[in-house]
Enzyme design. Structure first.
Site, PDB file in Angstrom:
ATOM      1  N   LYS A  45       0.833  -1.089  -0.051  1.00 23.52           N
ATOM      2  CA  LYS A  45       0.075   0.039  -0.053  1.00 23.52           C
ATOM      3  C   LYS A  45       0.879   1.321  -0.077  1.00 23.52           C
ATOM      4  O   LYS A  45       0.802   2.137  -0.847  1.00 23.52           O
ATOM      5  CB  LYS A  45      -1.028   0.173   1.284  1.00 23.52           C
ATOM      6  CG  LYS A  45      -1.938  -1.072   1.301  1.00 23.52           C
ATOM      7  CD  LYS A  45      -2.628  -0.978   2.748  1.00 23.52           C
ATOM      8  CE  LYS A  45      -2.069  -1.306   3.872  1.00 23.52           C
ATOM      9  NZ  LYS A  45      -1.201  -2.340   4.101  1.00 23.52           N
ATOM     10  N   ARG A 124      -9.124   1.277   9.435  1.00 27.02           N
ATOM     11  CA  ARG A 124      -8.568  -0.215   9.499  1.00 27.02           C
ATOM     12  C   ARG A 124      -9.669  -1.014  10.397  1.00 27.02           C
ATOM     13  O   ARG A 124      -9.464  -2.126  10.655  1.00 27.02           O
ATOM     14  CB  ARG A 124      -7.445  -0.166  10.307  1.00 27.02           C
ATOM     15  CG  ARG A 124      -6.227  -0.790   9.681  1.00 27.02           C
ATOM     16  CD  ARG A 124      -5.231  -0.709  10.809  1.00 27.02           C
ATOM     17  NE  ARG A 124      -4.013  -1.324  10.506  1.00 27.02           N
ATOM     18  CZ  ARG A 124      -3.063  -0.855   9.680  1.00 27.02           C
ATOM     19  NH1 ARG A 124      -2.971   0.267   9.068  1.00 27.02           N
ATOM     20  NH2 ARG A 124      -1.889  -1.398   9.418  1.00 27.02           N
ATOM     21  N   ARG A 163      11.784  -5.190   3.782  1.00 28.59           N
ATOM     22  CA  ARG A 163      11.543  -4.090   3.680  1.00 28.59           C
ATOM     23  C   ARG A 163      12.542  -3.158   4.399  1.00 28.59           C
ATOM     24  O   ARG A 163      13.069  -3.385   5.621  1.00 28.59           O
ATOM     25  CB  ARG A 163       9.989  -3.529   4.240  1.00 28.59           C
ATOM     26  CG  ARG A 163       9.739  -2.278   4.445  1.00 28.59           C
ATOM     27  CD  ARG A 163       8.470  -1.789   4.819  1.00 28.59           C
ATOM     28  NE  ARG A 163       7.881  -2.504   5.842  1.00 28.59           N
ATOM     29  CZ  ARG A 163       6.600  -2.667   6.126  1.00 28.59           C
ATOM     30  NH1 ARG A 163       5.731  -1.731   5.187  1.00 28.59           N
ATOM     31  NH2 ARG A 163       6.034  -3.361   6.739  1.00 28.59           N
ATOM     32  N   ARG A 196      11.856  -1.766  10.155  1.00 26.07           N
ATOM     33  CA  ARG A 196      10.823  -1.552  11.180  1.00 26.07           C
ATOM     34  C   ARG A 196      10.550  -2.667  12.272  1.00 26.07           C
ATOM     35  O   ARG A 196      10.938  -3.689  11.803  1.00 26.07           O
ATOM     36  CB  ARG A 196       9.470  -1.457  10.436  1.00 26.07           C
ATOM     37  CG  ARG A 196       9.109  -0.002  10.136  1.00 26.07           C
ATOM     38  CD  ARG A 196       7.871  -0.030   8.988  1.00 26.07           C
ATOM     39  NE  ARG A 196       6.829  -0.675   9.476  1.00 26.07           N
ATOM     40  CZ  ARG A 196       5.620  -0.499   9.003  1.00 26.07           C
ATOM     41  NH1 ARG A 196       5.374   0.044   7.868  1.00 26.07           N
ATOM     42  NH2 ARG A 196       4.584  -1.111   9.404  1.00 26.07           N
ATOM     43  N   ARG A 207       0.098  -8.908  13.355  1.00 26.50           N
ATOM     44  CA  ARG A 207      -0.739  -7.993  12.334  1.00 26.50           C
ATOM     45  C   ARG A 207      -1.567  -8.718  11.464  1.00 26.50           C
ATOM     46  O   ARG A 207      -2.496  -7.945  11.040  1.00 26.50           O
ATOM     47  CB  ARG A 207       0.772  -7.238  11.616  1.00 26.50           C
ATOM     48  CG  ARG A 207       1.120  -5.886  12.494  1.00 26.50           C
ATOM     49  CD  ARG A 207       2.539  -5.717  12.250  1.00 26.50           C
ATOM     50  NE  ARG A 207       2.563  -5.220  10.662  1.00 26.50           N
ATOM     51  CZ  ARG A 207       3.535  -4.789   9.984  1.00 26.50           C
ATOM     52  NH1 ARG A 207       4.799  -5.510  10.245  1.00 26.50           N
ATOM     53  NH2 ARG A 207       3.483  -4.432   8.700  1.00 26.50           N
TER      54      ARG A 207
HETATM   55  P1  AP5 Z   1       4.759  -1.680   1.737  1.00 29.53           P
HETATM   56  O1  AP5 Z   1       4.408  -0.623   0.448  1.00 29.53           O
HETATM   57  O2  AP5 Z   1       5.777  -0.845   2.832  1.00 29.53           O
HETATM   58  O3  AP5 Z   1       3.608  -2.475   2.276  1.00 29.53           O
HETATM   59  P2  AP5 Z   1       2.437  -1.711   3.167  1.00 29.53           P
HETATM   60  O4  AP5 Z   1       1.090  -2.647   2.505  1.00 29.53           O
HETATM   61  O5  AP5 Z   1       2.451  -0.273   3.120  1.00 29.53           O
HETATM   62  O6  AP5 Z   1       2.818  -2.685   4.330  1.00 29.53           O
HETATM   63  P3  AP5 Z   1       2.610  -1.827   5.884  1.00 29.53           P
HETATM   64  O7  AP5 Z   1       3.496  -2.870   6.574  1.00 29.53           O
HETATM   65  O8  AP5 Z   1       3.449  -0.383   5.983  1.00 29.53           O
HETATM   66  O9  AP5 Z   1       1.180  -1.882   6.245  1.00 29.53           O
HETATM   67  P4  AP5 Z   1       0.527  -1.887   7.782  1.00 29.53           P
HETATM   68  O10 AP5 Z   1      -0.675  -1.468   7.143  1.00 29.53           O
HETATM   69  O11 AP5 Z   1       1.031  -3.277   8.524  1.00 29.53           O
HETATM   70  O12 AP5 Z   1       1.517  -0.638   8.365  1.00 29.53           O
HETATM   71  P5  AP5 Z   1       0.988   0.731   8.795  1.00 29.53           P
HETATM   72  O13 AP5 Z   1       2.228   1.536   8.655  1.00 29.53           O
HETATM   73  O14 AP5 Z   1      -0.190   1.131   8.321  1.00 29.53           O
HETATM   74  O15 AP5 Z   1       5.719  -2.783   0.921  1.00 29.53           O
HETATM   75  C1  AP5 Z   1       5.966  -3.899   1.936  1.00 29.53           C
HETATM   76  C2  AP5 Z   1       7.657  -4.210   1.429  1.00 29.53           C
HETATM   77  O16 AP5 Z   1       7.440  -4.860   0.039  1.00 29.53           O
HETATM   78  C3  AP5 Z   1       8.480  -3.072   1.129  1.00 29.53           C
HETATM   79  O17 AP5 Z   1       9.902  -3.452   1.264  1.00 29.53           O
HETATM   80  C4  AP5 Z   1       8.341  -2.820  -0.528  1.00 29.53           C
HETATM   81  O18 AP5 Z   1       9.485  -2.031  -1.114  1.00 29.53           O
HETATM   82  C5  AP5 Z   1       7.967  -4.197  -1.243  1.00 29.53           C
HETATM   83  N1  AP5 Z   1       7.295  -4.070  -2.216  1.00 29.53           N
HETATM   84  C6  AP5 Z   1       6.156  -3.105  -2.248  1.00 29.53           C
HETATM   85  N2  AP5 Z   1       5.517  -3.728  -3.488  1.00 29.53           N
HETATM   86  C7  AP5 Z   1       6.361  -4.774  -4.029  1.00 29.53           C
HETATM   87  C8  AP5 Z   1       6.166  -5.218  -5.258  1.00 29.53           C
HETATM   88  N3  AP5 Z   1       5.390  -5.173  -6.133  1.00 29.53           N
HETATM   89  N4  AP5 Z   1       7.237  -6.425  -5.426  1.00 29.53           N
HETATM   90  C9  AP5 Z   1       8.144  -6.649  -4.737  1.00 29.53           C
HETATM   91  N5  AP5 Z   1       8.326  -5.979  -3.414  1.00 29.53           N
HETATM   92  C10 AP5 Z   1       7.527  -5.035  -3.233  1.00 29.53           C
HETATM   93  O19 AP5 Z   1       0.716   0.158  10.431  1.00 29.53           O
HETATM   94  C11 AP5 Z   1       1.475  -0.081  11.234  1.00 29.53           C
HETATM   95  C12 AP5 Z   1       0.922  -0.143  12.510  1.00 29.53           C
HETATM   96  O20 AP5 Z   1       0.527   0.967  13.151  1.00 29.53           O
HETATM   97  C13 AP5 Z   1      -0.160  -1.107  12.783  1.00 29.53           C
HETATM   98  O21 AP5 Z   1       0.399  -2.530  13.208  1.00 29.53           O
HETATM   99  C14 AP5 Z   1      -1.062  -0.816  14.029  1.00 29.53           C
HETATM  100  O22 AP5 Z   1      -0.303  -0.963  15.215  1.00 29.53           O
HETATM  101  C15 AP5 Z   1      -0.775   0.966  13.798  1.00 29.53           C
HETATM  102  N6  AP5 Z   1      -1.809   1.626  13.056  1.00 29.53           N
HETATM  103  C16 AP5 Z   1      -1.741   2.169  11.721  1.00 29.53           C
HETATM  104  N7  AP5 Z   1      -2.677   2.940  11.575  1.00 29.53           N
HETATM  105  C17 AP5 Z   1      -3.824   2.267  12.243  1.00 29.53           C
HETATM  106  C18 AP5 Z   1      -5.194   2.526  12.496  1.00 29.53           C
HETATM  107  N8  AP5 Z   1      -5.816   3.107  11.611  1.00 29.53           N
HETATM  108  N9  AP5 Z   1      -5.699   1.652  13.699  1.00 29.53           N
HETATM  109  C19 AP5 Z   1      -5.016   0.884  14.436  1.00 29.53           C
HETATM  110  N10 AP5 Z   1      -3.993   0.805  14.363  1.00 29.53           N
HETATM  111  C20 AP5 Z   1      -3.053   1.433  13.460  1.00 29.53           C
END
Ligand code: AP5
Length: 252
Positions: A45, A124, A163, A196, A207
């Site tokens: 994402k 979420r 990542r 991370r 997660r």
């Molecule tokens: P990346 O683009 O980083 O993936 P992502 O889907 O953004 O993954 P996240 O881990 O950031 O999502 P998340 O939802 O767990 O984290 P968030 O920060 O929102 O890609 C991943 C990797 O793959 C990278 O290395 C990239 O280069 C690679 N890649 C991408 N596309 C590729 C491809 N096509 N081919 C090969 N490689 C590829 O949330 C973190 C934490 O914050 C949560 O666990 C929670 O504790 C808290 N939090 C955040 N928002 C909320 C909310 N709204 N409610 C409650 N808790 C929340």
């Protein structure tokens, strides 16, 4: 849709809160895009939000980035809710809805921004989605769509384990799939690339479970509103990006 540019707004008002002002304000667009990006942790994402942000000129609004930015503050500068949020995050659990929604309420100016927005990681839970609908309705704003990225679990785990994220501008890389030009250094701002804390195997398991239980019901929520757009997240980031742009073009 305009051409892709490498200039990235600093998102200060989003990352630091309403007292901060963005150094590079997004243009006020005749056709601002207002999208939500859905999908399991690690599906890509953030990567797509970065690519789409350059093309659509909309800011990537990641709730995870706001929490991680708070980690860089001294403890006395953080609110107790933010300190608690960091604990939930490091274990891989969802931050409570009340904390997330308080943070969003402080940042509604980013939702009304004339450049549009790409919400990444919010909403979420169904409670968060309902609250977002309420805020948008009050501001007279409509979502253009909800992009739901889908990928098999084995590929997600491999994306997460490789990542690396820029400690400065939060740009996302992958050690093999999307490496930086100089190992360990961000191409965009020269910042240090770090792994991370919640990409540890144990936190990843938590997660994924939180996603299945709390976030996957959002697909039905947005399907009912006629906003859901499912996108296959296999292939390179650029291939997925082009797939997304095609779907959006069809909705203009
Ligand atoms: P990346 O683009 O980083 O993936 P992502 O889907 O953004 O993954 P996240 O881990 O950031 O999502 P998340 O939802 O767990 O984290 P968030 O920060 O929102 O890609 C991943 C990797 O793959 C990278 O290395 C990239 O280069 C690679 N890649 C991408 N596309 C590729 C491809 N096509 N081919 C090969 N490689 C590829 O949330 C973190 C934490 O914050 C949560 O666990 C929670 O504790 C808290 N939090 C955040 N928002 C909320 C909310 N709204 N409610 C409650 N808790 C929340």
């Amino acid at each position: 849709m305009s051409e892709t540019t490498n200039l990235r707004p600093d998102r200060a008002a989003w990352l630091k809160g309403p007292a901060a002002s963005c150094s590079m304000k997004p243009e006020v667009l005749a056709r601002p895009w207002r999208l939500v990006l859905l999908g399991a942790p690690g599906v890509g994402k953030g990567t797509q939000a970065e690519l789409l942000g350059s093309r659509l000129k909309a800011c990537q609004l990641s709730t995870g980035d706001v929490f991680r930015a708070a980690k860089g503050l001294k403890e006395c500068e953080r609110s107790p809710a933010m300190t608690a949020a960091l604990g939930y995050m490091s274990r891989g659990e969802l931050v409570p809805d009340t904390t997330v929604l308080a943070m969003i309420q402080e940042r509604t100016s980013c939702l009304t921004c004339g450049g549009g927005f790409l919400l990444d990681g919010f909403p979420r839970t169904v409670t968060q989605a309902e609250a977002l609908q309420g805020i948008l309705k009050e501001k007279g704003i409509k979502l253009d769509g909800v992009l739901d990225y889908r990928l098999p679990l084995e590929e997600i785990v491999s994306r997460l384990s490789g990542r690396r994220t820029c400690a400065g501008c939060k740009a996302v890389y992958h050690v093999t799939g999307r490496p930086s030009k100089v190992a360990g250094v961000c191409d965009q701002c020269g910042g240090k690339l770090v792994q991370r804390e919640d990409d540890r195997a144990e936190a990843v398991r938590v997660r994924m479970a939180a996603y299945q239980q709390s976030t996957s019901p959002l697909t039905a929520f947005y399907e009912k509103l006629g906003l859901l757009i499912t996108i296959e997240a296999t292939g390179t980031p650029e291939e997925i990006f082009l797939r997304t742009v095609d779907v959006l073009q069809a909705r203009i």
